[in-house]
Design a protein around this motif. Sequence first.
Motif, mmCIF file in Angstrom:
data_model
loop_
_atom_site.group_PDB
_atom_site.id
_atom_site.type_symbol
_atom_site.label_atom_id
_atom_site.label_comp_id
_atom_site.label_asym_id
_atom_site.label_seq_id
_atom_site.Cartn_x
_atom_site.Cartn_y
_atom_site.Cartn_z
ATOM 1 N N GLY A 153 33.779 57.523 49.915
ATOM 2 C CA GLY A 153 35.060 57.789 50.427
ATOM 3 C C GLY A 153 35.449 56.914 51.861
ATOM 4 N N ARG A 154 36.362 55.705 51.611
ATOM 5 C CA ARG A 154 36.414 55.118 52.817
ATOM 6 C C ARG A 154 37.412 55.901 53.704
ATOM 7 N N LEU A 155 36.756 56.075 54.949
ATOM 8 C CA LEU A 155 37.505 56.796 55.957
ATOM 9 C C LEU A 155 37.958 55.767 56.999
ATOM 10 N N PHE A 156 37.601 54.614 57.150
ATOM 11 C CA PHE A 156 38.348 53.806 57.851
ATOM 12 C C PHE A 156 37.759 52.349 57.799
ATOM 13 N N ARG A 157 38.660 51.427 57.894
ATOM 14 C CA ARG A 157 38.266 49.909 57.466
ATOM 15 C C ARG A 157 39.214 48.994 58.440
ATOM 16 N N ASN A 158 38.472 47.993 58.977
ATOM 17 C CA ASN A 158 39.087 47.121 59.983
ATOM 18 C C ASN A 158 38.437 45.849 59.742
ATOM 19 N N GLY A 159 38.927 44.948 58.997
ATOM 20 C CA GLY A 159 38.566 43.724 58.694
ATOM 21 C C GLY A 159 36.990 43.663 58.240
ATOM 22 N N ASP A 160 36.002 43.284 58.689
ATOM 23 C CA ASP A 160 34.694 43.352 58.260
ATOM 24 C C ASP A 160 33.964 44.666 58.435
ATOM 25 N N LEU A 161 34.597 45.451 59.004
ATOM 26 C CA LEU A 161 33.746 46.977 59.605
ATOM 27 C C LEU A 161 34.337 48.031 58.572
ATOM 28 N N GLU A 162 33.619 48.706 57.883
ATOM 29 C CA GLU A 162 34.116 50.019 57.240
ATOM 30 C C GLU A 162 32.985 50.814 57.475
ATOM 31 N N PHE A 163 33.662 52.053 57.538
ATOM 32 C CA PHE A 163 32.855 53.494 57.811
ATOM 33 C C PHE A 163 33.537 54.400 56.380
ATOM 34 N N SER A 164 32.399 54.805 55.640
ATOM 35 C CA SER A 164 32.790 55.586 54.581
ATOM 36 C C SER A 164 31.949 56.764 54.442
ATOM 37 N N LEU A 165 32.284 57.644 53.639
ATOM 38 C CA LEU A 165 31.366 58.864 53.424
ATOM 39 C C LEU A 165 30.948 58.656 51.895
ATOM 40 N N SER A 166 29.605 58.563 51.843
ATOM 41 C CA SER A 166 28.923 58.118 50.710
ATOM 42 C C SER A 166 28.086 59.225 49.927
ATOM 43 N N PHE A 167 27.783 59.114 48.593
ATOM 44 C CA PHE A 167 27.179 60.124 47.976
ATOM 45 C C PHE A 167 25.899 59.059 47.184
ATOM 46 N N ASN A 168 24.761 60.002 46.840
ATOM 47 C CA ASN A 168 23.902 59.548 46.017
ATOM 48 C C ASN A 168 23.280 60.610 45.403
ATOM 49 N N ALA A 169 22.246 60.075 44.200
ATOM 50 C CA ALA A 169 21.501 61.294 43.784
ATOM 51 C C ALA A 169 20.058 60.345 43.195
ATOM 52 N N ALA A 170 19.379 61.382 42.736
ATOM 53 C CA ALA A 170 18.059 60.696 42.454
ATOM 54 C C ALA A 170 17.327 61.841 41.389
ATOM 55 N N PHE A 171 16.727 61.244 40.556
ATOM 56 C CA PHE A 171 15.865 61.877 39.525
ATOM 57 C C PHE A 171 14.758 62.749 40.121
ATOM 58 N N GLY A 172 14.123 63.687 39.391
ATOM 59 C CA GLY A 172 12.992 64.671 40.182
ATOM 60 C C GLY A 172 11.665 64.188 39.189
ATOM 61 N N ALA A 173 10.655 64.849 39.464
ATOM 62 C CA ALA A 173 9.502 64.794 38.834
ATOM 63 C C ALA A 173 8.702 66.059 38.556
ATOM 64 N N ARG A 174 8.239 66.101 37.277
ATOM 65 C CA ARG A 174 7.503 67.405 36.801
ATOM 66 C C ARG A 174 5.897 67.197 37.102
ATOM 67 N N SER A 175 5.389 68.057 38.140
ATOM 68 C CA SER A 175 4.115 68.174 38.631
ATOM 69 C C SER A 175 3.031 67.905 37.470
ATOM 70 N N ARG A 176 3.214 68.709 36.524
ATOM 71 C CA ARG A 176 2.298 68.590 35.299
ATOM 72 C C ARG A 176 2.100 67.229 34.777
ATOM 73 N N ASP A 177 2.775 66.354 34.900
ATOM 74 C CA ASP A 177 2.879 64.900 34.793
ATOM 75 C C ASP A 177 2.094 63.835 35.399
ATOM 76 N N ASN A 178 1.965 64.556 36.834
ATOM 77 C CA ASN A 178 1.379 63.669 38.040
ATOM 78 C C ASN A 178 -0.102 64.384 38.166
ATOM 79 N N ARG A 179 -1.189 63.535 38.378
ATOM 80 C CA ARG A 179 -2.335 64.040 38.522
ATOM 81 C C ARG A 179 -2.489 64.363 40.036
ATOM 82 N N ALA A 180 -1.710 63.955 41.042
ATOM 83 C CA ALA A 180 -1.847 64.291 42.277
ATOM 84 C C ALA A 180 -1.082 65.424 42.720
ATOM 85 N N ARG A 181 -0.164 65.666 41.896
ATOM 86 C CA ARG A 181 0.554 66.981 42.150
ATOM 87 C C ARG A 181 0.409 68.228 41.065
ATOM 88 N N GLU A 182 -0.640 67.938 40.305
ATOM 89 C CA GLU A 182 -0.940 68.931 39.343
ATOM 90 C C GLU A 182 -0.880 70.531 39.954
#
Length: 304
Positions: A96-125
């Motif tokens: 969400g672009r909250l402010f923009r002035n020429g080359d400067l922009e301030f926004s509210l951003s979102f992102n997401a990430a996958f997870g991991a199953r510990s049973r599939d990872n030897r270090a986290r078993e």
Amino acid sequence: MRSAVAALTTGALCLAPLLAVPAPARAQPTVAIPALPAGGAQAPERRPLFEIGVFGGGGWVPDYPAAGQNHWRVLPAPYLIYRGEVLRSSDRGVRGRLFRNGDLEFSLSFNAAFGARSRDNRAREGMPDIDYLGEVGPALRYVAWRGDGGRRRITLELPVRAVFSTDLSDIDFRGFTAAPEAAFEHVGLFHPAARTRVSIGPVFASGLLSDYFYRVEDRYARPGRPAYDASGGYLGTRLTFSHRRPLTERISVGGGGRVENFTGAANADSPLYKREWNLTLFAGVSFSLYRSERTVDSASEPFD
């Protein structure tokens, strides 16, 4: 890992960018690809206000930052692209672009990430799984250079986001991440409507988020995996690259990857810290099912 820190917390607006990253502190390269013109046509000066389509892709991603194992992840999902003046949803996620002035922009951003199953990872078993991760927070971006009539640019960006995890029944706060980066973007490389992006920058995580990746509680300690209490600080440095281009007016393909180095990380002594280098590779295809009749001027913003 199921991806920074490129969504579950933003609904259909951000479903396609989920593929890109194995951890929120590493958010992001994504492969959701908006429809662009085919053949040798120049990139359009007007594009649909919103588009709805389907996306399918996959990637070979580390289970978590500095993990010793990668796994294949596949993501079929619907996507929505919205090119509003304030709210924008694209292949790079939702903001969400909250402010923009020429080359400067301030926004509210979102992102997401996958997870991991510990049973599939030897270090986290035997340890708890790493759940789906979502991020939200402010981002400051400055366009430091433009060239080739605005079809090339270098940007400096500083996003600071709160991170949450979910197993689709509960949501838990997991701390904060900051990932300043410099990026080179180019419209028209190898194809008039193709878009290419290369970025590099360090990643920092709060103590709570570091605990989520690297802490080993006493009850999970075992020979070769002693108890460990993580601390906040430098997580690593990432180099991300992506390229996407149209095949037809409605079908687009893309791919890319990420190289990460964790030398000197704050939690290099954790028994869950297994590699100084991680590699991510991904590719996908998108098909635009519906494009609004209402259009917006894209000549001044060829990268959005």
